[in-house]
Scaffold this motif. Sequence first.
Motif, PDB file in Angstrom:
ATOM      1  N   ARG A   1       6.098 -13.033  -5.618  1.00 24.66           N
ATOM      2  CA  ARG A   1       4.700 -12.592  -5.515  1.00 24.66           C
ATOM      3  C   ARG A   1       4.585 -11.375  -4.594  1.00 24.66           C
ATOM      4  NH1 ARG A   1       3.958 -18.141  -5.050  1.00 24.66           N
ATOM      5  NH2 ARG A   1       3.564 -17.983  -2.806  1.00 24.66           N
ATOM      6  N   GLY A   2       5.334 -11.410  -3.484  1.00 22.19           N
ATOM      7  CA  GLY A   2       5.307 -10.266  -2.576  1.00 22.19           C
ATOM      8  C   GLY A   2       5.824  -9.006  -3.244  1.00 22.19           C
ATOM      9  N   THR A   3       6.913  -9.165  -4.010  1.00 18.60           N
ATOM     10  CA  THR A   3       7.456  -8.023  -4.741  1.00 18.60           C
ATOM     11  C   THR A   3       6.443  -7.502  -5.745  1.00 18.60           C
ATOM     12  OG1 THR A   3       9.707  -8.878  -4.500  1.00 18.60           O
ATOM     13  CG2 THR A   3       9.331  -7.257  -6.239  1.00 18.60           C
ATOM     14  N   ALA A   4       5.790  -8.432  -6.469  1.00 19.98           N
ATOM     15  CA  ALA A   4       4.812  -8.028  -7.482  1.00 19.98           C
ATOM     16  C   ALA A   4       3.626  -7.310  -6.853  1.00 19.98           C
ATOM     17  CB  ALA A   4       4.334  -9.261  -8.253  1.00 19.98           C
ATOM     18  N   PHE A   5       3.094  -7.847  -5.757  1.00 24.83           N
ATOM     19  CA  PHE A   5       1.962  -7.198  -5.079  1.00 24.83           C
ATOM     20  C   PHE A   5       2.336  -5.785  -4.622  1.00 24.83           C
ATOM     21  CE2 PHE A   5      -0.234 -11.348  -4.485  1.00 24.83           C
ATOM     22  CZ  PHE A   5      -1.518 -10.929  -4.793  1.00 24.83           C
ATOM     23  N   THR A   6       3.536  -5.664  -4.030  1.00 25.28           N
ATOM     24  CA  THR A   6       3.968  -4.356  -3.540  1.00 25.28           C
ATOM     25  C   THR A   6       4.097  -3.353  -4.671  1.00 25.28           C
ATOM     26  OG1 THR A   6       5.191  -5.447  -1.749  1.00 25.28           O
ATOM     27  CG2 THR A   6       5.726  -3.148  -2.195  1.00 25.28           C
ATOM     28  N   LEU A   7       4.700  -3.779  -5.775  1.00 24.67           N
ATOM     29  CA  LEU A   7       4.904  -2.868  -6.897  1.00 24.67           C
ATOM     30  C   LEU A   7       3.595  -2.511  -7.588  1.00 24.67           C
ATOM     31  CD1 LEU A   7       8.159  -4.344  -8.449  1.00 24.67           C
ATOM     32  CD2 LEU A   7       7.898  -2.252  -7.132  1.00 24.67           C
ATOM     33  N   VAL A   8       2.707  -3.492  -7.749  1.00 22.64           N
ATOM     34  CA  VAL A   8       1.404  -3.201  -8.364  1.00 22.64           C
ATOM     35  C   VAL A   8       0.618  -2.227  -7.495  1.00 22.64           C
ATOM     36  CG1 VAL A   8      -0.849  -4.201  -8.941  1.00 22.64           C
ATOM     37  CG2 VAL A   8       1.243  -5.323  -9.710  1.00 22.64           C
ATOM     38  N   GLY A   9       0.670  -2.448  -6.183  1.00 24.26           N
ATOM     39  CA  GLY A   9      -0.034  -1.546  -5.276  1.00 24.26           C
ATOM     40  C   GLY A   9       0.509  -0.133  -5.342  1.00 24.26           C
ATOM     41  N   LEU A  10       1.840  -0.015  -5.354  1.00 26.91           N
ATOM     42  CA  LEU A  10       2.438   1.312  -5.439  1.00 26.91           C
ATOM     43  C   LEU A  10       2.194   1.958  -6.797  1.00 26.91           C
ATOM     44  CD1 LEU A  10       5.734   0.628  -3.531  1.00 26.91           C
ATOM     45  CD2 LEU A  10       4.007   2.288  -2.892  1.00 26.91           C
ATOM     46  N   ALA A  11       2.140   1.137  -7.855  1.00 21.56           N
ATOM     47  CA  ALA A  11       1.824   1.674  -9.185  1.00 21.56           C
ATOM     48  C   ALA A  11       0.414   2.248  -9.198  1.00 21.56           C
ATOM     49  CB  ALA A  11       1.974   0.582 -10.241  1.00 21.56           C
ATOM     50  N   ALA A  12      -0.531   1.552  -8.537  1.00 25.04           N
ATOM     51  CA  ALA A  12      -1.899   2.053  -8.465  1.00 25.04           C
ATOM     52  C   ALA A  12      -1.953   3.372  -7.699  1.00 25.04           C
ATOM     53  CB  ALA A  12      -2.804   1.011  -7.799  1.00 25.04           C
ATOM     54  N   LEU A  13      -1.202   3.445  -6.608  1.00 20.00           N
ATOM     55  CA  LEU A  13      -1.138   4.699  -5.852  1.00 20.00           C
ATOM     56  C   LEU A  13      -0.531   5.809  -6.703  1.00 20.00           C
ATOM     57  CD1 LEU A  13       0.064   3.333  -2.395  1.00 20.00           C
ATOM     58  CD2 LEU A  13      -2.156   4.349  -2.888  1.00 20.00           C
ATOM     59  N   LEU A  14       0.467   5.451  -7.505  1.00 24.86           N
ATOM     60  CA  LEU A  14       1.110   6.427  -8.383  1.00 24.86           C
ATOM     61  C   LEU A  14       0.127   6.966  -9.417  1.00 24.86           C
ATOM     62  CD1 LEU A  14       3.573   7.877  -9.589  1.00 24.86           C
ATOM     63  CD2 LEU A  14       4.115   5.766 -10.809  1.00 24.86           C
ATOM     64  N   VAL A  15      -0.608   6.064 -10.042  1.00 24.41           N
ATOM     65  CA  VAL A  15      -1.586   6.480 -11.054  1.00 24.41           C
ATOM     66  C   VAL A  15      -2.660   7.365 -10.433  1.00 24.41           C
ATOM     67  CG1 VAL A  15      -3.393   5.655 -12.610  1.00 24.41           C
ATOM     68  CG2 VAL A  15      -1.172   4.502 -12.556  1.00 24.41           C
ATOM     69  N   ALA A  16      -3.045   7.043  -9.208  1.00 21.02           N
ATOM     70  CA  ALA A  16      -4.130   7.786  -8.559  1.00 21.02           C
ATOM     71  C   ALA A  16      -3.697   9.164  -8.079  1.00 21.02           C
ATOM     72  CB  ALA A  16      -4.674   6.986  -7.374  1.00 21.02           C
ATOM     73  N   THR A  17      -2.401   9.326  -7.793  1.00 19.64           N
ATOM     74  CA  THR A  17      -1.980  10.575  -7.145  1.00 19.64           C
ATOM     75  C   THR A  17      -1.039  11.436  -7.964  1.00 19.64           C
ATOM     76  OG1 THR A  17      -0.138   9.454  -6.023  1.00 19.64           O
ATOM     77  CG2 THR A  17      -2.243   9.567  -4.853  1.00 19.64           C
ATOM     78  N   ALA A  18      -0.272  10.857  -8.900  1.00 24.46           N
ATOM     79  CA  ALA A  18       0.742  11.641  -9.607  1.00 24.46           C
ATOM     80  C   ALA A  18       0.088  12.648 -10.539  1.00 24.46           C
ATOM     81  CB  ALA A  18       1.668  10.724 -10.401  1.00 24.46           C
ATOM     82  N   SER A  19       0.453  13.914 -10.385  1.00 23.61           N
ATOM     83  CA  SER A  19      -0.129  14.960 -11.206  1.00 23.61           C
ATOM     84  C   SER A  19       0.515  15.045 -12.577  1.00 23.61           C
ATOM     85  CB  SER A  19       0.005  16.317 -10.499  1.00 23.61           C
ATOM     86  OG  SER A  19       1.363  16.601 -10.226  1.00 23.61           O
ATOM     87  N   GLY A  20       1.753  14.542 -12.719  1.00 24.82           N
ATOM     88  CA  GLY A  20       2.385  14.427 -14.015  1.00 24.82           C
ATOM     89  C   GLY A  20       3.132  15.645 -14.502  1.00 24.82           C
ATOM     90  N   GLY A  21       3.077  16.764 -13.837  1.00 26.29           N
ATOM     91  CA  GLY A  21       3.780  17.959 -14.287  1.00 26.29           C
ATOM     92  C   GLY A  21       4.937  18.299 -13.383  1.00 26.29           C
ATOM     93  N   ALA A  22       5.713  19.284 -13.801  1.00 30.93           N
ATOM     94  CA  ALA A  22       6.814  19.734 -12.966  1.00 30.93           C
ATOM     95  C   ALA A  22       6.274  20.397 -11.713  1.00 30.93           C
ATOM     96  CB  ALA A  22       7.682  20.723 -13.744  1.00 30.93           C
ATOM     97  N   PRO A  23       6.971  20.288 -10.589  1.00 29.63           N
ATOM     98  CA  PRO A  23       6.479  20.862  -9.345  1.00 29.63           C
ATOM     99  C   PRO A  23       6.415  22.380  -9.415  1.00 29.63           C
ATOM    100  CG  PRO A  23       8.747  20.136  -9.087  1.00 29.63           C
ATOM    101  CD  PRO A  23       8.295  19.660 -10.426  1.00 29.63           C
TER     102      PRO A  23
ATOM    103  N   ALA B   1      -6.613   4.160  -5.200  1.00 24.66           N
ATOM    104  CA  ALA B   1      -5.631   4.308  -4.128  1.00 24.66           C
ATOM    105  C   ALA B   1      -5.865   3.270  -3.031  1.00 24.66           C
ATOM    106  CB  ALA B   1      -5.695   5.714  -3.554  1.00 24.66           C
ATOM    107  N   LEU B   2      -7.142   3.011  -2.705  1.00 28.55           N
ATOM    108  CA  LEU B   2      -7.468   2.026  -1.669  1.00 28.55           C
ATOM    109  C   LEU B   2      -7.062   0.625  -2.092  1.00 28.55           C
ATOM    110  CD1 LEU B   2      -8.844   1.443   1.045  1.00 28.55           C
ATOM    111  CD2 LEU B   2     -11.003   1.201  -0.188  1.00 28.55           C
ATOM    112  N   LEU B   3      -7.373   0.258  -3.354  1.00 32.00           N
ATOM    113  CA  LEU B   3      -6.978  -1.059  -3.847  1.00 32.00           C
ATOM    114  C   LEU B   3      -5.456  -1.190  -3.905  1.00 32.00           C
ATOM    115  CD1 LEU B   3      -9.583  -1.531  -6.735  1.00 32.00           C
ATOM    116  CD2 LEU B   3      -9.569  -2.651  -4.486  1.00 32.00           C
ATOM    117  N   GLY B   4      -4.791  -0.108  -4.295  1.00 35.51           N
ATOM    118  CA  GLY B   4      -3.336  -0.131  -4.336  1.00 35.51           C
ATOM    119  C   GLY B   4      -2.734  -0.335  -2.963  1.00 35.51           C
ATOM    120  N   ALA B   5      -3.294   0.337  -1.970  1.00 35.25           N
ATOM    121  CA  ALA B   5      -2.795   0.180  -0.601  1.00 35.25           C
ATOM    122  C   ALA B   5      -2.994  -1.253  -0.115  1.00 35.25           C
ATOM    123  CB  ALA B   5      -3.507   1.164   0.321  1.00 35.25           C
ATOM    124  N   ALA B   6      -4.143  -1.862  -0.465  1.00 35.00           N
ATOM    125  CA  ALA B   6      -4.414  -3.241  -0.049  1.00 35.00           C
ATOM    126  C   ALA B   6      -3.438  -4.213  -0.713  1.00 35.00           C
ATOM    127  CB  ALA B   6      -5.857  -3.618  -0.393  1.00 35.00           C
ATOM    128  N   ALA B   7      -3.173  -4.005  -2.004  1.00 31.27           N
ATOM    129  CA  ALA B   7      -2.233  -4.876  -2.714  1.00 31.27           C
ATOM    130  C   ALA B   7      -0.828  -4.737  -2.143  1.00 31.27           C
ATOM    131  CB  ALA B   7      -2.245  -4.548  -4.205  1.00 31.27           C
TER     132      ALA B   7
END
Length: 293
Positions: free
Chosen positions: A98-120, A256-262
């Motif tokens: 459960r801890g692993t799942a919460f951490t990964l879901v939270g980081l996935a939410a942060l990824l979706v919220a912040t990743a621009s998706g293109g090459a740098p 991003a906030l929900l992801g950080a909490a998870a």
Amino acid sequence: MTVLLAVGLSLVSAVCYATAAVVQERTAAGAASLRSALGRGSWWGSVALNAGGALLHVVALRYGPLTLVQPLGALSLVVAVPLGSLVTRGRTSGRQWRGTAFTLVGLAALLVATASGGAPVGTLGTGEVLLVALAGAGAVGALVRLGGSGRLSATPAGGLAFAAASGVAAGVGSTLAQKLAVGSASSWGLAAPAVLTVGFATAGVLLSQRAYRSGLGGPLAVLTLVNPVAASAIGITLLGEGVRYGGFGGLGGLLALLGAAAAARGVLLLSLPGAPSRAERDVPLTGMSRAAL
């Protein structure tokens, strides 16, 4: 296509980091101090794995943005927790999953919220490199002092402080590595970022070794969380990679906030003491072993 290549390289890098973390934790468990750990071949094996993971990570940064590549390192947690249980002949508990799942879901939410998706496209300037290095060194120093303080040094919380310091060092090192991977400056212009990258990467490895003395799950979760958060914060602040879906005041900020909490919830679950391994249960409780417990 370049983003897919960045994702693939990041996945292999995560496996290298996860295996290195398990080796480091096992080395820390059998060593009385950091100095004795450095004298073991297994520790240098973990250094080689970390170096391989870092090399793949740098190459991935050439094909994907910092806010995409960095959070993918969280997959090392998925590999390391069950691998650590397998090595110690223990069982991965439901709370650990459960801890692993919460951490990964939270980081996935942060990824979706912040990743621009293109090459740098942007890199840090010389002044920004020095600013990031100074701020990172200050944060690492403060966390090390906190973890080594009298009240926390012998507790799991002290290990988490060292893990946070390792995560900051790794995040700063990855940001500087992005300068090396994408930058087009002269060799002299890349010399300082190269030296700083090696310095922060080395500090991250040594600090993680100290953190793993208090176990694997909690410190690895903190390191896995702090690393991309630190790198993403730099990417958003200095590289203009931004928060998607309306920025901080819109859906992206809420996500991003929900992801950080998870993710924080996951770290807490992984930080709690786990069940003893089979090897530990088989050891008779002599007077000495009771005192040690």
